[in-house]
Design a protein around this motif. Sequence first.
Motif, mmCIF file in Angstrom:
data_model
loop_
_atom_site.group_PDB
_atom_site.id
_atom_site.type_symbol
_atom_site.label_atom_id
_atom_site.label_comp_id
_atom_site.label_asym_id
_atom_site.label_seq_id
_atom_site.Cartn_x
_atom_site.Cartn_y
_atom_site.Cartn_z
ATOM 1 N N MET A 174 40.424 -11.275 -38.431
ATOM 2 C CA MET A 174 39.208 -10.478 -38.704
ATOM 3 C C MET A 174 38.145 -11.373 -39.340
ATOM 4 S SD MET A 174 38.094 -7.453 -38.294
ATOM 5 C CE MET A 174 36.404 -6.993 -38.612
ATOM 6 N N THR A 180 32.700 -11.133 -43.485
ATOM 7 C CA THR A 180 31.295 -10.682 -43.502
ATOM 8 C C THR A 180 30.882 -10.357 -44.929
ATOM 9 O OG1 THR A 180 32.087 -8.438 -43.024
ATOM 10 C CG2 THR A 180 31.194 -9.675 -41.176
ATOM 11 N N TYR A 192 32.118 -14.816 -37.331
ATOM 12 C CA TYR A 192 32.508 -14.374 -35.997
ATOM 13 C C TYR A 192 31.945 -15.359 -34.949
ATOM 14 C CZ TYR A 192 32.545 -11.626 -31.688
ATOM 15 O OH TYR A 192 32.721 -11.209 -30.395
ATOM 16 N N GLU A 197 28.323 -3.841 -43.561
ATOM 17 C CA GLU A 197 29.118 -2.732 -43.039
ATOM 18 C C GLU A 197 28.739 -2.411 -41.591
ATOM 19 O OE1 GLU A 197 29.778 1.733 -44.629
ATOM 20 O OE2 GLU A 197 29.327 0.188 -46.135
ATOM 21 N N GLU A 251 29.988 -5.138 -39.271
ATOM 22 C CA GLU A 251 31.422 -5.018 -38.975
ATOM 23 C C GLU A 251 31.674 -3.979 -37.896
ATOM 24 O OE1 GLU A 251 33.863 -4.452 -42.477
ATOM 25 O OE2 GLU A 251 32.999 -6.264 -43.356
ATOM 26 N N ASN A 254 33.255 -4.425 -34.135
ATOM 27 C CA ASN A 254 34.332 -3.606 -33.574
ATOM 28 C C ASN A 254 33.996 -3.136 -32.162
ATOM 29 O OD1 ASN A 254 36.036 -3.830 -35.749
ATOM 30 N ND2 ASN A 254 35.156 -2.042 -36.806
#
Lengths: 427, 493, 130
Positions: free
Chosen positions: C1, C4, C31, C119, C122, C126
């Motif tokens: 993962m 961030t 990422y 947030e 992220e 996803n």
Amino acid sequence: MRYLPHTNADRKAMLEEIGVTHIDDLFAGVPSGHLLNKLVDLPNHQGEIEVERALSALASKNLSAADAPFFIGAGCYRHHIPATVDYIIQRSEFLTAYTPYQPEIAQGTLAYLFEFQSYVAELTGMDVANASMYDGATSLAEAALMAQRITKRQTITIAPGLHPHYEQTLKTYLSTSGADIIVADKPSSDSAAFIIQSPDFFGTPHSLQDYRKACDDTGAKLIHVFTEVLSLGLLPPPKEADIVVGEGQSIGVGLGFGGPHLGLFACKKEYTRQMPGRLCGQTTDADGKISYVLTLSTREQHIRREKATSNICTNVGLCALAFTVHMSLLGEQGMKNLALLNHQKACDLADKLEEINDVKVINTSFFNEFTVQLPIDDAEDVVNKLAEKGILAGYPLHDGKLLITATETTTENDVTALTTALREVLA
Amino acid sequence: MSDKISPLGHKGLMLEEPLLFEQSQQGRSGVDLPETTQTKLRTGQPQRTEIGLPEVSEPQVVRHFVRLSQMNYSIDGGMFPLGSCTMKHNPRLNEKVVRLDGFAQLHPLQPQSTIQGALETIHQLENWLAELCGMPAITLNPAAGAHGELTGMMSIRKALQDKGEIRKIVLVSDNAHGTNPATASTCGYKIISVPSGSDGLVDLTAFNELVDKYGSEIAAFMFTNPNTCGRFEKDIKHIADKLHSVGAYFYCDGANFNAIVGKVKLGELGVDVMQFNLHKTFSTPHGGGGPGCGPVAVSKELEKYLPVPRVRHSNGVYSLEIENADTIGRIKAFHGHFGMMVRALAYMMSHGADGLRKVAEDAVLNANYILHHLKDDFHVPYKGICMHECLLTDKGLKEDGITTLDIAKGLIEYGFHPMTVYFPLVVSGAMLIEPTETESRESLDGFIKTMKHLAKQAKSKQKEHLKEMPLSTPRRRIDEVKAARQPILRYMK
Amino acid sequence: MADTPAHLKYTPDHEWLEIDDSIATIGVSDYAQEVLGDLVFVELPEIGNKISLGDDFAVVESVKAASEVYTPVSGEVIEINADLSDNPQLINEKPYSDGWIARIKLSDLSELKEMMTAEEYEEYLNTLEA
């Protein structure tokens, strides 16, 4: 047909396995109207004897340099090539290999490219060299484009005495951007590059020091170009330049009616990422062994597509190999001796020519090529008449001037044949 | 364990070889030259004292390069199924004839009376190519395929310029070789990509929309036929007509000509410009990366823009035209890669009209034979038959951690050169396989067997072994990151 | 993962920004560095360059790819991370600290409204992985 392994029985069996009956079933993606229903209008296949006979007949209609006293240069030079060179470049593993994109099974090609780059860097006094370009003229055109990228300027200034083919090629390459090409003896304030050929087209070597200063004053990049790489064995290395390009055909490659030849391209380290063409670098493999691999590929078209530094895809690998083998045989002392020998032959030839009434050598300095003034206006006519006598005398210029070259292959008999015939033609 | 490691790194027939720089001893040489007596130089320059070259003898040079050669894979030694590269057998007859003194020992600037045979050779090759593609005019000057592309696009640009048209856009199909966009960009054009559809062909709807939208801004469309997905672009006539309706030119990349030589004439289908790659279809050797030769064929309208020099023939005499009013100019020194032309002509004469047609048929047969036998082991993105190359992907293996790269490295371990990988870009994890017509059925069966074995391994418990491959080659996987971060591009003492 | 950090702003092109008054420090996200792989070269902008939203102002290169970094803001380049010239791997190793690329003096603060919070970024990641 000797190059096709399949028998008709093989073909039939394979079609059956695939599940079709006729070969044209596999061409079903081509609209039927687009498929030719008869053979193209060309002769049918021939055996090796017939093909060799036909091509030998074509070859025999030419006058080979091997069969004539020979004095032509003008950007393409006849030199002796050691027998080892052709033996090595005909080895299957070099001749029939692909571009070394799979380094585990291409270390042979990669290692010689690394040696080639090293030799070119040493010869030119530059920091880095690429794995070769098509020829000297396209190397120069690419160098000019590179200078434009670095300086973000357009104008290219060339010193007088650039090989006309190089100038014309440069003009074609720059035509798409509309950049100006100016002939002058120093760069102007908006020049991206100043190009100086040495020895120039007429044979005269030039020192770069004054040009270096002029380029520093204006911000232009200094490009040194040569057509006779052997001159670097006798003349000082052009280390003052930013980019050095030229033709490497003299070492290992041969005449070959003008191609393929060997474009050399070298520059200062800080411009490495602006270079066109392939680069081979040293690294290690999973076992820590010294290995070679094509590197900095993100400059190139297969990754960068429209943002690449050049559209060039290939180099001239086999010619680079011929150069590397020949240069390895020569080595430090051999290269210097061969260059000196060429100069000596040219000096002797110049002296002999000046013994002819009213023939003058124009150059005060030269390497292995110089310009003579004939006492008549039409040098081409003289050259043609000498060709009828079986002598390939040089490259005719305007106003009765003749560009003439001697190399290590020039014999005393050749020189006597030329001077005797020239006296007759001029009489 | 350590007593099994050779002190020099040699293993059986695999011999390690240091650079010649590391073998140098002052005073050695591989040439014997006459003594020079020159004392006074007439160069006007100081004499160079040091170059920096190694000093070795002839036997050292021979051994060095022979050992290096033994670290290479080659088409003479094994199968090279590189898609869109056409690695076919290179006949030695080609090498023999090009070395005849009457070809090899010619200077390009000799008087024309002494080079009639060479000019006739060029003229003959032009005629062969013109007949094969169905187009009226050919230049053999370009030094390689990409150089041919540049020549073709410059000719188009000049033609538009002469009409007073300033067009800024070149359409390029998304499965094109990278040289297409790089070439158009070099000519100052903006590139707009034309997508391919789910069948691997140009998406005709998208193409029509782009042509309608940009119309007279479009200079040309560059595509490859058969394309790099191994498909024939069946709508070629429609594409040509559509382009011509807005005054744009149609450029066809002839990289895949081997699939259709003697079977289809692209000139009859509306193509204005195409280039050939003599090292692909016409068997001149790749030489580890050149030299090539990239002839360009153009329509009657574009002929006058072709580069100089051009070979002319009248009253039984051949001549070189070095200037004319409309030409784009000169694109290199002298007359092109003549040595490659002689080789290609020898190849064409050997095959003839009947043999060349068989070349295309056997090339297509071989690719379909491989496709047929591997379609259940690997994912096939475009169903149905293919032309001279078949496209597979790593879909179905990637999910288990085995990628196209691993299959490629596995092939190396098992004695094959890998196929083209990760190209075309339009499918993920592409494996593009082009066997060519010169592989025998037994050789194809061997390749199929090996690929099936790799597919099985990729799905087995031993799949991690694939990640280690190759193991038995002169070098194992190479640290390319290190090479690029701190480039070492030459030998330094 | 992917990591961030909460105090940063993010863009859909995977740049991160740290805002200090009217100055933004820009880099690429954890990422992004993961997807790009081992970086071998970074082409930095020049100090004093005026850039507008959406310009490509730097290039990050791996062995097999070159990717443009598009500026998410307009302004003037006032500082660059010269360490990246010799150590491009800083972006791989420490994307949010030593791997920063450039500092920009912002000319249009309203552009910052478009940025994602950690947030939101992220969640965005996803959707990409799905």
